[in-house]
Design a protein around this motif. Structure first.
Motif, short mmCIF file in Angstrom:
data_model
loop_
_atom_site.label_atom_id
_atom_site.label_comp_id
_atom_site.label_asym_id
_atom_site.label_seq_id
_atom_site.Cartn_x
_atom_site.Cartn_y
_atom_site.Cartn_z
N MET A 103 0.83 -1.27 0.02
CA MET A 103 -0.02 -0.12 0.07
C MET A 103 1.03 1.12 0.04
O MET A 103 0.45 2.28 -0.54
N ALA A 104 1.93 1.15 0.32
CA ALA A 104 2.84 2.43 0.64
C ALA A 104 3.35 2.78 -0.75
O ALA A 104 3.45 4.20 -1.13
N THR A 105 3.18 1.95 -1.76
CA THR A 105 3.66 2.20 -2.95
C THR A 105 2.79 2.94 -3.87
O THR A 105 2.80 3.57 -4.95
N MET A 106 1.25 2.67 -3.39
CA MET A 106 0.22 3.27 -3.71
C MET A 106 -0.01 4.84 -3.14
O MET A 106 -0.76 5.58 -4.06
N TYR A 107 0.28 4.92 -1.97
CA TYR A 107 0.20 6.11 -1.33
C TYR A 107 1.53 6.82 -0.82
O TYR A 107 1.80 6.79 0.61
N PRO A 108 2.59 6.89 -1.64
CA PRO A 108 3.80 7.11 -1.19
C PRO A 108 4.47 8.45 -0.21
O PRO A 108 5.28 8.55 0.44
N ASN A 109 3.40 9.59 -0.73
CA ASN A 109 3.73 10.67 0.25
C ASN A 109 2.73 10.86 1.42
O ASN A 109 2.88 11.90 2.00
N ASP A 110 2.20 9.80 1.94
CA ASP A 110 1.29 9.85 3.01
C ASP A 110 2.07 9.19 4.13
O ASP A 110 2.61 7.99 4.01
N GLN A 111 2.16 9.89 5.13
CA GLN A 111 3.23 9.43 6.35
C GLN A 111 2.64 8.17 7.09
O GLN A 111 3.38 7.27 7.53
N TYR A 112 1.24 8.02 6.82
CA TYR A 112 0.47 6.92 7.60
C TYR A 112 0.62 5.66 6.61
O TYR A 112 0.08 4.49 6.91
N SER A 113 1.23 5.53 5.48
CA SER A 113 1.86 4.44 4.63
C SER A 113 2.76 3.77 5.43
O SER A 113 2.97 2.58 4.92
N TYR A 114 3.31 4.43 6.18
CA TYR A 114 4.76 3.76 6.85
C TYR A 114 4.40 3.16 8.41
O TYR A 114 3.81 4.23 8.98
#
Length: 127
Positions: A103-114
């Motif tokens: 999912m982090a590759t789908m929303y790369p600029n969202d801190q909550y992806s990490y």
């Protein structure tokens, strides 16, 4: 617990370069995603750059395009941020972040992806 450790920050003059490193304790992250964020005092955390290690795609904030380059060495479990043509407005604590989730590759600029974060390294750019 998974640990990330940043290094390479320092005090430089405008126009100089720095390379930050992020050592990751879990090698499986090299197959997913890692990113760099930064935060200046009194400011919100800001996305800087993202790397998907499965296909080596990258994504950058507009403010750093053409100046910063994110890369990774999976064999060393280490990611890098090469910063060129530094400006005073680049001054911040820089954090690396990682996620085992695609999912982090789908929303790369969202801190909550990490899911995992380092403690940060200070970058100060003087005029």
């Amino acid at each position: 617990q998974v640990q990330l450790v940043e290094s390479g920050g320092g005090l430089v003059q405008a126009g100089d370069s720095l390379r930050l490193s992020c050592a990751v304790s879990d090698h499986t992250f090299s197959g997913t995603a890692i990113a760099w964020f930064r935060q200046a005092p009194g400011q919100e955390r800001e996305f800087v750059a993202h790397l998907s290690w499965n296909d080596h795609t990258t994504y950058y904030a507009d403010s750093v395009k053409g100046r910063f380059t994110i890369s990774g060495d999976a064999a060393k479990n280490t990611a890098y941020l090469q910063m060129n043509s530094l400006r005073p407005e680049d001054t911040a604590v820089y954090y690396c972040a990682a996620s085992p989730r695609v999912m982090a590759t789908m929303y790369p600029n969202d801190q909550y992806s990490y899911d995992y974060w380092g403690r940060g390294t200070q970058v100060t750019v003087s005029s």
